[in-house]
Enzyme design. Structure first.
Site: not given
Ligand code: GDP
Ligand code: IMO
Ligand code: MG
Length: 435
Positions: A33, A5, A314, A147, A8, A310
């Site tokens: 994402h 999170d 949680r 497998r 990316k 997302t």
């Molecule tokens: P990812 O899983 O790495 O793609 O990240 P997520 O999308 O799960 O979580 C990042 C959250 O931060 C999302 O709600 C984005 O819209 C938000 N976000 C991304 N860059 C920024 C930023 O520079 N500032 C703020 N306030 N929010 C951001």
């Molecule tokens: P993005 O790509 C944050 C965490 C879960 C849990 C552990 C194992 O949005 O950054 P899983 O369901 O993969 O077996 O869970 O990994 N987890 C993440 N936390 N962002 C993610 O993806 C995650 N993908 C898995 O919360 O602790």
């Molecule tokens: Mg994420």
């Protein structure tokens, strides 16, 4: 560069126009994402974050574990909002997350939780549920390694093989799952086979050998952007094991997850947020928690950063930036440039803290401790920075940032030893500094 999170999705969407294709190589629908364009938010789970550019190739590589229902929901959701999904291609060799994998994930988590509660209730590095997303990720990757009963996308198009594989998988699972409530339907060979054949028909137009496709693109001089899911500290080998996901999230996962040799990878952009977050269980040395001042700061960052998952909704655990961890991730990934996100969230704090060392076993160390038991025992040592009060979300160049924010960025660059190429000051595609 952290525990997921980091933003990316935003960064991949931002730099996708400079590439001919965007490919996912690991993880599954555990990822969430977010991409925000002119105030409109898109949440992507399996589909690469380059999809918002019409007809750009968006490739789901063989290293992804694919939940066909989630993929279909995502395609339908994007199409209903006018997004062209014609560039989407799925590897014939990606493994399929089956209904029983989700049942196994939930059953395993429930029994670990029960075991923990029957002891003293405290989470430990041994007896604790992982806090998975319950998307069947671990069991699907385990099946891949086992497998015999594993189902790949190509099998969904071959009824004979499919039925046989599902029969084998279900026969071996009955013993462990049969007593769990609500799983009977996931262990019905005919029902699951019908579901899988239907999923295969939906996928058929998108299925290709993505290994040749990607290598041909690379050989033709095209640019491919590989999008990681989850985070380096959740990597099954290099993360805080056992509190990790089931795949290789770091750059090293590109080879097995796409078939493109890792030495063809050029630039490596490490996405990191200006503080730390984590979802699920496992150690996090800089976590801000409790009823005191730390907990209040943590709550404030969580609210300002909208730190709620997302994928699962949680609340995310929140802490100060841990540069010991980021530096470790830069080493594992060969990071050539950093994309620093959420800088705007840190505005308004009197002091901003950065962990640069740990105290562990009576000594100071700047080494990350990927072993969970060791990391749980590590105490963060901080360097404090005076905070910045200005709203930075309208800044579009580094020069427009307040000096204290610039000092924070420079400290990150010096400590990690990698330049910050991109600074994100808000969720929107436009809220970005690249110069
Ligand atoms: P990812 O899983 O790495 O793609 O990240 P997520 O999308 O799960 O979580 C990042 C959250 O931060 C999302 O709600 C984005 O819209 C938000 N976000 C991304 N860059 C920024 C930023 O520079 N500032 C703020 N306030 N929010 C951001
Ligand atoms: P993005 O790509 C944050 C965490 C879960 C849990 C552990 C194992 O949005 O950054 P899983 O369901 O993969 O077996 O869970 O990994 N987890 C993440 N936390 N962002 C993610 O993806 C995650 N993908 C898995 O919360 O602790
Ligand atoms: Mg994420």
């Amino acid at each position: 560069m952290q525990w997921g999170d980091e933003g990316k999705g935003k960064i991949v969407d931002l730099i996708a126009p400079q590439h001919d294709a965007v490919a996912r190589y690991n993880g599954g629908a555990n990822a969430g994402h977010s991409v925000v364009v002119k105030g409109e938010r898109f949440s992507l789970h399996l589909i690469p974050s380059g999809i918002l550019y019409p007809s750009k190739l968006a490739i789901i590589g063989n290293g992804v574990v694919l939940d066909p229902d989630k993929l279909q929901q995502e395609i339908d959701g994007l199409r209903s909002r006018g997004v062209d999904t014609s560039g989407l291609i799925v590897s014939s060799r990606a493994h399929v997350v089956m209904p029983y994998h989700k049942a196994e994930d939930a059953a395993r988590e429930d029994s670990l939780k029960k075991e923990r509660l029957s002891r003293d209730g405290e989470q430990s590095s041994v007896v604790s549920e992982i806090g998975t997303t319950r998307r069947g990720i671990g069991p699907a990757y385990a099946e891949k390694v086992q497998r015999s009963g594993a189902v790949r996308v190509c099998d969904l198009l071959d009824p004979e093989t499919l039925r046989e594989k599902i029969s084998i998988a279900i026969a071996t699972k009955r013993a462990s799952l049969v007593d769990q409530p609500g799983v009977a339907a996931t262990l019905d060979v005919a029902g699951v086979t019908d579901w899988a054949l239907h999923a295969g028909e939906n996928l058929r137009p998108m299925v290709q050998d993505t290994t040749y496709l990607l290598n041909n693109l690379v050989r033709a001089g095209k640019k491919v952007l590989f999008e990681s899911a989850n985070g380096t500290l959740l990597d099954v080998d290099h993360g805080t094991y056992p509190f990790v996901t089931g795949s290789s999230c770091s750059v090293g996962g590109i080879g097995p997850g796409t078939g493109v040799p890792v030495q063809r990878v050029g630039r490596v952009t490490g996405v990191m947020k200006a503080y730390s977050t984590r979802v699920g269980a496992g150690p996090m040395p800089t976590e801000l928690t409790g009823d005191g001042e730390d907990g209040k700061i943590g709550d404030r960052i969580r609210t300002r950063g909208r730190e709620f998952g997302t994928t699962t909704g949680r609340p995310r655990r929140v802490g100060w930036l841990d540069l010991v961890a980021v530096k470790y991730s830069a080493m594992i990934n060969g990071t050539t440039g950093l994309a620093l996100t959420m800088l705007d969230v840190l505005a308004g704090f009197d002091t901003v803290r950065v962990c640069t060392k740990y105290e562990f076993a009576g000594k100071q160390t700047d080494r990350f401790l990927p072993d969970s038991a060791s990391l749980s025992a590590a105490r963060p040592i901080y360097t404090d920075f005076p905070g910045f009060s200005e709203d930075v979300s309208a800044a579009r160049s580094r020069g427009e940032l307040p000096p204290r924010a610039r000092a924070y960025i420079e400290f990150i660059e010096q400590t990690v030893g990698v330049p910050v190429d991109i600074v994100s000051v808000g969720p929107d595609r436009a809220q970005t500094i690249t110069s």
